[in-house]
Design a protein around this motif. Structure first.
Motif, PDB file in Angstrom:
ATOM      1  N   LEU A   1      41.732  86.557  54.215  1.00  0.00           N
ATOM      2  CA  LEU A   1      41.506  86.421  55.171  1.00  0.00           C
ATOM      3  C   LEU A   1      42.054  86.038  56.302  1.00  0.00           C
ATOM      4  CD1 LEU A   1      38.573  87.223  56.967  1.00  0.00           C
ATOM      5  CD2 LEU A   1      38.495  84.722  56.564  1.00  0.00           C
ATOM      6  N   THR A   2      42.231  86.648  57.701  1.00  0.00           N
ATOM      7  CA  THR A   2      43.279  86.166  58.396  1.00  0.00           C
ATOM      8  C   THR A   2      41.912  85.586  59.719  1.00  0.00           C
ATOM      9  OG1 THR A   2      44.218  87.874  58.974  1.00  0.00           O
ATOM     10  CG2 THR A   2      45.428  86.712  57.359  1.00  0.00           C
ATOM     11  N   HIS A   3      42.425  85.664  60.542  1.00  0.00           N
ATOM     12  CA  HIS A   3      41.587  85.123  61.820  1.00  0.00           C
ATOM     13  C   HIS A   3      43.043  85.437  62.995  1.00  0.00           C
ATOM     14  CE1 HIS A   3      38.794  82.271  65.337  1.00  0.00           C
ATOM     15  NE2 HIS A   3      39.651  84.272  65.399  1.00  0.00           N
ATOM     16  N   ASP A   4      42.844  86.658  63.461  1.00  0.00           N
ATOM     17  CA  ASP A   4      44.284  86.592  64.859  1.00  0.00           C
ATOM     18  C   ASP A   4      43.649  86.248  66.542  1.00  0.00           C
ATOM     19  OD1 ASP A   4      46.293  87.405  65.762  1.00  0.00           O
ATOM     20  OD2 ASP A   4      45.605  89.410  65.928  1.00  0.00           O
ATOM     21  N   ARG A   5      43.698  84.942  66.502  1.00  0.00           N
ATOM     22  CA  ARG A   5      43.099  84.833  67.548  1.00  0.00           C
ATOM     23  C   ARG A   5      44.501  85.563  68.961  1.00  0.00           C
ATOM     24  NH1 ARG A   5      43.171  78.770  67.489  1.00  0.00           N
ATOM     25  NH2 ARG A   5      41.913  78.938  69.411  1.00  0.00           N
ATOM     26  N   ASP A   6      44.900  85.556  68.631  1.00  0.00           N
ATOM     27  CA  ASP A   6      45.393  85.968  70.084  1.00  0.00           C
ATOM     28  C   ASP A   6      45.764  87.416  70.324  1.00  0.00           C
ATOM     29  OD1 ASP A   6      47.876  86.299  68.404  1.00  0.00           O
ATOM     30  OD2 ASP A   6      48.912  85.282  68.699  1.00  0.00           O
ATOM     31  N   GLY A   7      45.502  88.028  68.727  1.00  0.00           N
ATOM     32  CA  GLY A   7      44.927  89.788  68.942  1.00  0.00           C
ATOM     33  C   GLY A   7      46.598  90.191  69.250  1.00  0.00           C
ATOM     34  N   LYS A   8      47.530  89.725  68.495  1.00  0.00           N
ATOM     35  CA  LYS A   8      48.454  90.230  68.516  1.00  0.00           C
ATOM     36  C   LYS A   8      49.065  90.998  67.331  1.00  0.00           C
ATOM     37  CE  LYS A   8      50.929  87.644  72.028  1.00  0.00           C
ATOM     38  NZ  LYS A   8      51.922  86.562  72.198  1.00  0.00           N
ATOM     39  N   ASN A   9      48.303  90.945  66.291  1.00  0.00           N
ATOM     40  CA  ASN A   9      48.326  91.640  65.530  1.00  0.00           C
ATOM     41  C   ASN A   9      49.382  91.193  64.177  1.00  0.00           C
ATOM     42  OD1 ASN A   9      47.251  94.394  63.458  1.00  0.00           O
ATOM     43  ND2 ASN A   9      48.660  95.360  63.769  1.00  0.00           N
ATOM     44  N   LYS A  10      50.199  90.193  64.463  1.00  0.00           N
ATOM     45  CA  LYS A  10      51.264  89.359  63.547  1.00  0.00           C
ATOM     46  C   LYS A  10      50.131  87.601  63.709  1.00  0.00           C
ATOM     47  CE  LYS A  10      55.677  88.250  63.700  1.00  0.00           C
ATOM     48  NZ  LYS A  10      56.619  89.519  63.167  1.00  0.00           N
ATOM     49  N   PHE A  11      50.499  87.637  62.175  1.00  0.00           N
ATOM     50  CA  PHE A  11      50.245  86.124  61.897  1.00  0.00           C
ATOM     51  C   PHE A  11      50.887  85.401  63.019  1.00  0.00           C
ATOM     52  CE2 PHE A  11      49.290  82.346  59.304  1.00  0.00           C
ATOM     53  CZ  PHE A  11      48.197  82.424  59.747  1.00  0.00           C
ATOM     54  N   ASN A  12      49.940  84.682  63.702  1.00  0.00           N
ATOM     55  CA  ASN A  12      50.761  83.401  64.126  1.00  0.00           C
ATOM     56  C   ASN A  12      51.228  81.697  63.995  1.00  0.00           C
ATOM     57  OD1 ASN A  12      51.660  80.627  65.863  1.00  0.00           O
ATOM     58  ND2 ASN A  12      51.129  82.143  67.648  1.00  0.00           N
ATOM     59  N   PHE A  13      51.589  81.152  62.930  1.00  0.00           N
ATOM     60  CA  PHE A  13      51.211  80.158  62.567  1.00  0.00           C
ATOM     61  C   PHE A  13      50.808  79.385  63.028  1.00  0.00           C
ATOM     62  CE2 PHE A  13      52.931  76.225  60.186  1.00  0.00           C
ATOM     63  CZ  PHE A  13      52.817  76.889  59.339  1.00  0.00           C
ATOM     64  N   TRP A  14      51.382  78.582  64.349  1.00  0.00           N
ATOM     65  CA  TRP A  14      51.020  77.426  65.220  1.00  0.00           C
ATOM     66  C   TRP A  14      49.181  77.711  65.627  1.00  0.00           C
ATOM     67  CZ3 TRP A  14      53.689  74.141  64.345  1.00  0.00           C
ATOM     68  CH2 TRP A  14      55.081  74.090  64.268  1.00  0.00           C
ATOM     69  N   THR A  15      48.412  79.325  65.821  1.00  0.00           N
ATOM     70  CA  THR A  15      47.084  79.586  66.368  1.00  0.00           C
ATOM     71  C   THR A  15      45.949  79.735  65.288  1.00  0.00           C
ATOM     72  OG1 THR A  15      47.724  81.847  67.477  1.00  0.00           O
ATOM     73  CG2 THR A  15      48.297  79.223  68.465  1.00  0.00           C
ATOM     74  N   ASP A  16      46.364  81.054  64.477  1.00  0.00           N
ATOM     75  CA  ASP A  16      45.864  81.786  63.901  1.00  0.00           C
ATOM     76  C   ASP A  16      45.724  81.078  62.727  1.00  0.00           C
ATOM     77  OD1 ASP A  16      46.300  83.497  65.567  1.00  0.00           O
ATOM     78  OD2 ASP A  16      47.957  85.078  64.269  1.00  0.00           O
ATOM     79  N   GLY A  17      44.287  81.811  61.601  1.00  0.00           N
ATOM     80  CA  GLY A  17      43.695  81.065  60.828  1.00  0.00           C
ATOM     81  C   GLY A  17      43.860  82.089  59.169  1.00  0.00           C
ATOM     82  N   ALA A  18      43.177  81.326  58.457  1.00  0.00           N
ATOM     83  CA  ALA A  18      43.862  81.746  56.985  1.00  0.00           C
ATOM     84  C   ALA A  18      42.161  81.704  55.934  1.00  0.00           C
ATOM     85  CB  ALA A  18      45.078  82.032  56.314  1.00  0.00           C
TER      86      ALA A  18
END
Length: 180
Positions: free
Chosen positions: A116-133
């Motif tokens: 499961l990933t939570h793409d918080r910035d909507g850029k469709n690429k996992f951002n280690f600093w902001t997104d969740g898993a």
């Protein structure tokens, strides 16, 4: 773990053996995603995921299902598909409020790796600093790459239900659930 076809004993045994949490029976939320029908009576095999611990209600949520092997877990979907291996993704906008329940169908009963990933910035690429898993085991991820055993889930002929607690970067300790 809820198993529509089979005994409760098998469901409890599966939960104990594979470390899958039991889903809350009180959760009667609308199931989201393109595979929602697979989690209704007569559907399946499928995984019903109750998402907990979201940092906020921004961006989108994504479930990804991989083959349950170390070499295939988290591999590029293009490569898996090109090699004729199973891969499935379900994406939904993060609901503004209420319980979050997603469904992803599987091709047949068996073992898979679920992310499961939570793409918080909507850029469709996992951002280690902001997104969740999050993973089926709900074990703290920390600073390491997720291991197959954290994501492994066994799906019966019917539907299996699991609670997944989202984890986010929390300082030097790495990824962990909010409030832990």
């Amino acid at each position: 773990m809820l198993v529509r076809k089979g005994s409760m004993t098998a469901a409890l045994l599966g939960a104990a053996v594979f470390g899958v949490g039991l889903a809350s029976p009180a959760t009667a939320a609308q199931v989201l995603g393109s595979d929602a029908a697979a989690c209704s009576p007569g559907g399946g095999p499928a995984i019903r995921v109750v998402v907990e611990g979201l940092k906020d209600r921004t961006g989108e949520l994504k479930l990804e299902l991989y083959p349950a092997t170390e070499t295939d877990f988290l591999r590029d979907d293009y490569l898996l598909i090109r090699e004729g291996k199973f891969f499935r993704r379900v994406k939904v906008p993060t609901p503004a409020s209420g319980p979050v329940v997603l469904c992803i169908r599987v091709p047949s009963p068996g073992a898979y790796a679920l992310l499961l990933t939570h793409d918080r910035d909507g850029k469709n690429k996992f951002n280690f600093w902001t997104d969740g898993a999050g993973f089926a085991s709900n074990r703290k991820l920390g600073r390491s790459r997720p291991k197959l055993d954290q994501a492994r889930i066994v799906v019966p002929a019917g539907m299996v239900s699991v609670d997944i607690r989202a984890q986010y970067l929390r300082g030097l300790g790495g990824f962990s659930p909010i409030g832990s």
